[in-house]
Motif scaffolding. Structure first.
Motif, PDB file in Angstrom:
ATOM      1  N   UNK A  50       3.857 -65.415 128.409  1.00  0.00           N
ATOM      2  CA  UNK A  50       4.861 -64.510 128.503  1.00  0.00           C
ATOM      3  C   UNK A  50       4.737 -63.082 127.807  1.00  0.00           C
ATOM      4  N   UNK A  51       4.512 -62.109 128.432  1.00  0.00           N
ATOM      5  CA  UNK A  51       4.116 -60.831 127.770  1.00  0.00           C
ATOM      6  C   UNK A  51       5.673 -59.999 127.694  1.00  0.00           C
ATOM      7  N   UNK A  52       5.957 -59.572 126.458  1.00  0.00           N
ATOM      8  CA  UNK A  52       7.174 -59.009 126.501  1.00  0.00           C
ATOM      9  C   UNK A  52       6.952 -57.682 125.215  1.00  0.00           C
ATOM     10  N   UNK A  80       2.099 -70.684 121.036  1.00  0.00           N
ATOM     11  CA  UNK A  80       1.315 -69.435 120.191  1.00  0.00           C
ATOM     12  C   UNK A  80       1.818 -67.891 120.202  1.00  0.00           C
ATOM     13  N   UNK A  81       1.551 -67.435 119.580  1.00  0.00           N
ATOM     14  CA  UNK A  81       2.186 -65.995 119.520  1.00  0.00           C
ATOM     15  C   UNK A  81       0.718 -65.072 119.255  1.00  0.00           C
ATOM     16  N   UNK A  82       0.275 -64.492 120.248  1.00  0.00           N
ATOM     17  CA  UNK A  82      -1.050 -64.048 120.305  1.00  0.00           C
ATOM     18  C   UNK A  82      -1.782 -65.166 120.223  1.00  0.00           C
ATOM     19  N   UNK A  83      -2.913 -65.259 119.074  1.00  0.00           N
ATOM     20  CA  UNK A  83      -3.688 -66.411 119.084  1.00  0.00           C
ATOM     21  C   UNK A  83      -3.204 -67.330 117.709  1.00  0.00           C
ATOM     22  N   UNK A 106       8.524 -51.182 119.871  1.00  0.00           N
ATOM     23  CA  UNK A 106       7.431 -50.343 120.398  1.00  0.00           C
ATOM     24  C   UNK A 106       6.164 -51.282 120.578  1.00  0.00           C
ATOM     25  N   UNK A 107       5.878 -52.296 119.964  1.00  0.00           N
ATOM     26  CA  UNK A 107       5.008 -53.295 120.271  1.00  0.00           C
ATOM     27  C   UNK A 107       5.203 -54.235 121.335  1.00  0.00           C
ATOM     28  N   UNK A 108       4.145 -54.796 121.770  1.00  0.00           N
ATOM     29  CA  UNK A 108       4.048 -55.850 122.931  1.00  0.00           C
ATOM     30  C   UNK A 108       3.366 -57.126 122.111  1.00  0.00           C
ATOM     31  N   UNK A 109       3.913 -58.436 122.547  1.00  0.00           N
ATOM     32  CA  UNK A 109       3.393 -59.542 121.981  1.00  0.00           C
ATOM     33  C   UNK A 109       3.485 -60.461 123.418  1.00  0.00           C
TER      34      UNK A 109
END
Ligand SMILES: [Zn+2]
Length: 531
Positions: A50-52, A80-83, A106-109
């Motif tokens: 899931x990209x948010x 996992x969040x990112x890796x 402003x970031x994306x995870x």
């Protein structure tokens, strides 16, 4: 007590949001669901990526996912969040993920969730009417959470990819375009579908079964396909064929179709038809070979614009889906088969609405409902459709259809509330529509009119009294009256009705034999007129 408080609030604010715990700090951009199916058990293995986008600084994210109780529900094995591995809890069917580091605005995870279990609902694993094993997503309204971790509410729409690994004898359909089909090994086939437009979870599905697949036609670049049970092949191809004609109509009439293909799929859905984005699921017995489902097809195809692409922002505004799909089925019939078809449909619907308003009085926007399946009633379908028809009378055809197209253009792949729709229609018509929207959408009662008339030969005029006898609000109406002389075409007069009792005099130089209210089917009301 709660009932009264809610009604008061709705009058004061004009809007009471449904009770979904919205998270304004995130915006889901894309879901990628990898779902593994097998023939030995009903257990599925899932991986959701899931990209948010982060809009406000956050330390955790919550998603809907029905957890395991007894033998059904989902168990999360890893997040996992990112890796980086993340700590999570899974309580009350909410998966709470603690981010290893806080995410800045402003970031994306990207969050990856590994889970498995037997779906309690949402993905229906069963046998179809021919005894073949099938898997069909059936998410409306908020049943996606039974098999997909998600923000399971239409307000946060996203792109979606489904990568389905299943035994090779199945065909797999899902939202969007098929981008890959390959063999993983001799026992597993991979099918990958990708939907590039943002859609709500209520219409994100897969269908996995033995299918006969037919290219029914094309509308511009859009392939129109029929996916039916092989045992129903000829009948199914023929029954689903009108989809080409219907898609072509709406594509020209409303605006460009929002998706990559249109598949019409025979399925085990509990609904008559379910408008899943770009692959509509119809009930099994929709296939008869008698060509009886053109209206059903038109309704579900209209939803691709209204409901799927321009989606209600709040469940209480579901008439923006169902009222539109109902009315645009009538409009399709009007422009394809003639205006009588529109009138017949509206007359049928008016009878249904009047009966339903007596049996279960409520407003079209009924903010008391918290059990969302109960939203589906003639109040949102037929009555919502009637609201659009009356709005068309209020605005005139040209301004109305321009407004509808502007509304779609403005809110495609997005969300709207009723007030958003009203503003677009006000801009298109140059009229203030507050009273119109208030009386038709927020009021429980329909107008109930009793009319009395007498002809005065000396004055050559009809004296007419129309009373509004419904409880509650007095409506502001334009009522057409046909004055019949018994031989030739009636004379039509329009009377403004905006008082509890309206008295007026209509000059006519003949002795009428009969007066008829609303001869052209333009008004949703009950009542009659007597001499
Ligand atoms: Zn519908």
């Amino acid at each position: 007590m709660l009932y009264r408080i809610l009604v008061l609030l709705s009058i004061v604010t004009g809007a009471v949001a449904d009770n979904y715990p919205r998270n304004e700090a995130i915006d889901i951009k894309k879901y990628t669901f990898r779902i593994e199916l097998n023939d030995t058990t009903n257990r599925i293995a899932g991986q959701a990526t899931i990209m948010m986008a982060i809009k406000k600084i956050i330390r955790d994210v919550e998603l809907d996912l029905v957890q395991q109780t007894q033998e059904k529900g989902m168990t999360v094995n890893e997040v996992r969040v990112g890796n980086r591995q993340a700590i999570f809890s899974h309580k009350n069917n909410r998966l709470k993920i603690l981010l290893p580091t806080e995410a800045a605005a402003g970031s994306e995870i990207t969050i990856t969730i590994h889970y498995a279990g037997i779906p309690q609902d949402g993905l229906i694993i069963s046998k179809n009417k021919f005894g073949d094993r099938t898997f069909f997503g059936d998410n409306w309204p908020d049943r996606a959470r039974n098999w997909l971790p998600a923000i399971d509410h239409p307000y946060d729409k996203a792109k979606v990819e489904f990568i389905v690994i299943a035994p090779p004898h199945y065909d797999v359909v899902a939202n969007g375009a098929r981008v890959e089909q390959s063999f993983v090994n001799s026992k597993q086939k991979l099918t990958h579908w990708s939907e590039e437009a943002d859609i709500p979870t209520k219409v994100m599905v897969i269908g996995v079964a033995r299918f006969a697949i037919h290219q029914a036609g094309r509308v511009g670049n859009i392939p129109v396909e029929s996916w039916v049970y092989p045992q129903n092949k000829e009948a199914g191809y023929s029954d689903y064929q009108p989809a080409v004609k219907v898609l072509d109509f709406f594509n020209r009439f409303i605006g460009p179709y929002p998706y990559e293909k249109l598949a019409n799929v025979q399925s085990t859905t509990i609904y008559g038809g379910m408008e899943n984005a770009s692959n509509i699921f119809y009930y099994e017995n929709s296939v008869t070979g008698n060509g009886e489902i053109e209206n059903l097809i038109a309704h579900e195809i209209a939803h691709q614009w209204f409901g799927n692409s321009a989606s209600e922002n709040d469940w209480h505004h579901v008439w923006l889906s169902e009222g539109f799909a109902t009315y645009f089925t009538h409009v399709y019939n009007e422009f394809t088969y003639g205006v009588d078809r529109l009138k017949e449909g509206l007359q049928r619907d008016r009878t249904t609405v009047i009966q339903h308003c007596t049996r279960a009085p409520a407003a079209v926007i009924d903010t008391r409902i918290t059990d969302y399946p109960k939203l589906l009633s003639p109040h949102v379908y037929q009555r919502g459709s009637w609201v659009l028809h009356m709005l068309r009378q209020e605005m005139g055809d040209e301004a109305f259809f321009t407004g509808i197209r502007n509304y779609y253009t403005r809110y495609q792949n997005s969300n709207a509330l009723t007030s958003d729709f009203r503003l677009v229609m006000e801009a298109a018509s140059g009229k203030t529509l507050n009273t119109f929207f208030g009386q038709w959408l927020e009021e429980t009662n329909l107008p109930e009119l009793t009319g009395q008339w007498a002809y005065n030969p000396a004055a050559k005029a009809i004296s007419l009294t129309i009373e509004q006898v419904q409880p509650g609000r007095v409506f502001d109406l334009n009522l057409e009256i046909a004055i019949h002389n018994g031989t030739s075409e009636p004379v039509i007069k329009t009377v403004k009705i905006n008082q509890k009792s309206t008295k007026t005099s209509i000059p006519v130089d003949f002795k009428p034999v009969k007066l008829e209210l609303d001869p052209a089917t333009k008004l949703l009301f009950k009542g009659n007129i007597r001499n």
